[in-house]
Design an enzyme around this catalytic site. Structure first.
Site, mmCIF file in Angstrom:
data_model
loop_
_atom_site.group_PDB
_atom_site.id
_atom_site.type_symbol
_atom_site.label_atom_id
_atom_site.label_comp_id
_atom_site.label_asym_id
_atom_site.label_seq_id
_atom_site.Cartn_x
_atom_site.Cartn_y
_atom_site.Cartn_z
ATOM 1 N N HIS A 292 1.607 16.986 -14.739
ATOM 2 C CA HIS A 292 2.290 15.714 -15.036
ATOM 3 C C HIS A 292 3.547 15.905 -15.894
ATOM 4 C CE1 HIS A 292 -0.895 13.434 -13.234
ATOM 5 N NE2 HIS A 292 -1.791 13.753 -14.144
ATOM 6 N N ASP B 180 -5.199 18.142 -7.124
ATOM 7 C CA ASP B 180 -5.749 17.354 -8.233
ATOM 8 C C ASP B 180 -5.793 15.884 -7.795
ATOM 9 O OD1 ASP B 180 -5.992 17.554 -11.532
ATOM 10 O OD2 ASP B 180 -5.230 15.619 -10.827
ATOM 11 N N HIS C 228 -4.925 13.358 -9.230
ATOM 12 C CA HIS C 228 -3.791 12.570 -9.706
ATOM 13 C C HIS C 228 -2.486 13.148 -9.168
ATOM 14 C CE1 HIS C 228 -7.177 12.259 -12.585
ATOM 15 N NE2 HIS C 228 -6.912 10.974 -12.436
HETATM 16 C C1 9RB Z 1 -2.430 4.227 -18.998
HETATM 17 C C2 9RB Z 1 -3.647 4.851 -19.181
HETATM 18 C C3 9RB Z 1 -4.324 8.241 -18.125
HETATM 19 C C4 9RB Z 1 -5.147 8.134 -17.018
HETATM 20 C C5 9RB Z 1 -5.554 9.269 -16.299
HETATM 21 C C6 9RB Z 1 -5.130 10.519 -16.677
HETATM 22 C C7 9RB Z 1 -5.547 11.697 -15.877
HETATM 23 C C8 9RB Z 1 -4.910 12.850 -15.901
HETATM 24 C C9 9RB Z 1 -5.290 13.960 -15.063
HETATM 25 C C10 9RB Z 1 -4.306 10.629 -17.776
HETATM 26 C C11 9RB Z 1 -3.912 9.495 -18.508
HETATM 27 C C12 9RB Z 1 -4.318 4.131 -20.157
HETATM 28 C C13 9RB Z 1 -1.342 4.627 -18.060
HETATM 29 C C14 9RB Z 1 -5.640 4.461 -20.720
HETATM 30 O O1 9RB Z 1 -6.393 14.376 -14.892
HETATM 31 N N1 9RB Z 1 -4.332 14.540 -14.355
HETATM 32 O O2 9RB Z 1 -4.559 15.531 -13.486
HETATM 33 N N2 9RB Z 1 -3.878 7.145 -18.871
HETATM 34 N N3 9RB Z 1 -4.104 5.953 -18.526
HETATM 35 N N4 9RB Z 1 -3.559 3.102 -20.531
HETATM 36 N N5 9RB Z 1 -2.427 3.155 -19.840
HETATM 37 C C15 9RB Z 1 -1.344 2.188 -20.002
HETATM 38 ZN ZN ZN Z 2 -6.086 14.971 -12.508
#
Ligand code: 9RB
Ligand code: ZN
Length: 381
Positions: A144, A181, A183
């Site tokens: 990311h 992955d 995501h």
């Molecule tokens: C957001 C939120 C996230 C959600 C999923 C991941 C996964 C990462 C991964 C990371 C952060 C929340 C945008 C909570 O495994 N990548 O391969 N964050 N999520 N609140 N908001 C506004």
């Molecule tokens: Zn992921």
């Protein structure tokens, strides 16, 4: 054929701190403190399983080193690298790479450099012919992270740093990045968006993370138009959908691109037990997908397939998915079989539904825009 393996205890020392899953803990708002979802447990258990079952003995262990600032700034801005160092120098926790969801613990700058450097060492060993393929079980993850922002638990984009190193130092002109992955590999896509010498292909759960990212129409920009592919699979996609995406999109795209090196953003969070996605893959799915990718690497680039660990948050199932991956990578088997196979037996046979097929078919239509000729100027070997 030799497979390389990178691991280091420091990877487990990257401290994501007290958290409430992926939210900052906040007792004053009733958000109960617990561990961060991206914690060492699943990765430690992957390492322990491959050690305990004997597979470690089949691997060439390669010692990671810290990526230098010069190596990191092939991908990241100098200001961003400095920002991570500054956050990492803070004591008492609380540092973040940029989006509020990417904790930087005390000392994480050096650990993140050791993760990126682990990928550099694997790619170097592959280019020199010391290994055919390899796996870097690293933390923090990378896919990311963009040139100037950390996101989604990622600090430095390990795969992107390795791709640029391969091109700049190892004579590997065309690099393909496959990202399975759960995501979207948005950081890798953004870094190489206008560059036809790096093909990025991301299979992921549509709209899962980052929000509103990874749609089929995102295909690269400028000279790189056509050299980014996305397959935003609907939630609930499993074995049949992912295998279809491999056959209809990933393999034909790789064949057309003719890479000198394939990098894999190897997230195991599309497995059915993962807390951060809603896909349905099993260890058998990862085995089959890996078999196909190893075959493509053998056919196209002397077997050079280098994988970087990304997501995968189920401490009890990720290790078996990783073991299946490594058995296929090395061409060996162990006495350990998926202990949850009976539980997931029906999942591999879940119906392949029209709304999944349509997404894959739309991405497949974009494959024919890819050709290796576009990058021959960079001097492919
Ligand atoms: C957001 C939120 C996230 C959600 C999923 C991941 C996964 C990462 C991964 C990371 C952060 C929340 C945008 C909570 O495994 N990548 O391969 N964050 N999520 N609140 N908001 C506004
Ligand atoms: Zn992921």
């Amino acid at each position: 054929m030799t497979s390389g393996y990178v691991f280091h205890p420091e990877y487990l020392w990257h401290d994501t701190g007290t958290s409430a899953g992926l939210l900052p803990a906040d007792p004053t708002a009733g958000v109960q403190p617990a561990v961060h979802v991206e914690n060492p447990d699943a990765k430690r258990r992957v390492h322990e399983l491959i050690h305990a079952c004997g597979l470690l003995g089949e691997l060439m262990v390669i010692e990671p080193r810290r990526a230098t600032v010069a190596e990191l700034t092939r991908v990241h801005t100098a200001a961003y690298v400095q920002h991570i160092k500054t956050q990492s120098d803070l004591r008492g926790g609380g540092g973040d790479a940029g989006d509020g969801f990417s904790p930087v613990g005390h000392g994480s700058y050096d650990i993140a450099r050791l993760a990126a450097g682990g990928l550099i060492e694997l790619v170097t060993a592959a280019a020199h012919g010391d290994i055919t393929n390899g796996y870097a079980l690293v933390r923090p993850p990378g896919h990311h992270a963009t040139a100037n922002q950390g996101m989604g638990f990622c600090l430095f984009n390990n795969i992107a740093v390795a791709a640029r190193h391969a091109q700049a130092e190892l004579g590997l002109a065309r690099v393909a990045v496959v990202d399975w992955d759960a995501h979207h590999g948005n950081g890798t896509q953004a870094i190489f968006d206008d560059d036809p010498s790096v093909l990025t292909i991301s299979l992921h759960q549509a709209g899962c993370f980052p929000p509103d990212s990874g749609w089929t129409h995102e295909n690269g920009t400028g000279d790189g138009t056509g050299y980014a592919l996305n397959v935003p699979l609907p939630p609930g996609s499993g074995h049949a959908a992912y295998l279809n995406a491999m056959h209809q999109v990933v393999l034909p795209a790789l064949d057309r691109f003719a890479p000198d090196l394939i990098l894999l953003a190897n997230g195991f969070d599309a497995n059915v037990f993962d807390p951060l996605a809603r896909q349905m893959l099993t260890a058998a799915s990862y085995r089959e997908m890996t078999r196909l990718l190893v075959g493509a690497a053998d056919r196209l680039c002397h077997g050079r397939l280098i994988a970087a660990h990304e997501g995968g948050y189920s401490p009890f199932y990720t290790p078996y998915c990783a073991l299946a991956f490594l058995e296929e990578l090395t061409g060996t088997t162990t006495h350990v079989t998926d202990p949850l196979a009976a539980v997931v037996a029906g999942y591999t046979a879940e119906p392949f539904l029209p709304h999944q097929r349509e997404v894959i078919a739309a991405a497949a239509q974009l494959v024919e825009r890819i050709s290796p000729a576009a990058t021959s100027i960079t001097g492919s070997q």
